[in-house]
Motif scaffolding. Sequence first.
Motif: not given
Ligand code: FES
Length: 80
Positions: A10, A61-62, A66
Amino acid sequence: MNEPKVAQKAPFAVSVEKGKTYHWCACGLSPKQPFCSGAHKGTPFVPLAFTAEETKTVYLCGCKHTAKPPFCDGTHLKLK
Ligand code: FES
């Protein structure tokens, strides 16, 4: 280590300040998510520096997978 570690599946919602530079953790190993702690040393990953264009909340981005780093692009929904 060829793939970044999924820090969390998330994005991280963070408040950024216009004109300030931040270092997004790309390897996923930092205990200071979503920012770099230096934990990437010895891995092929380096943090991504970005400067906030506005003071606002951004979604970093976690999952580290991404296609639009440092921002979440929804890729985390497709991770197994
Ligand atoms: Fe959404 Fe990585 S946390 S693309």
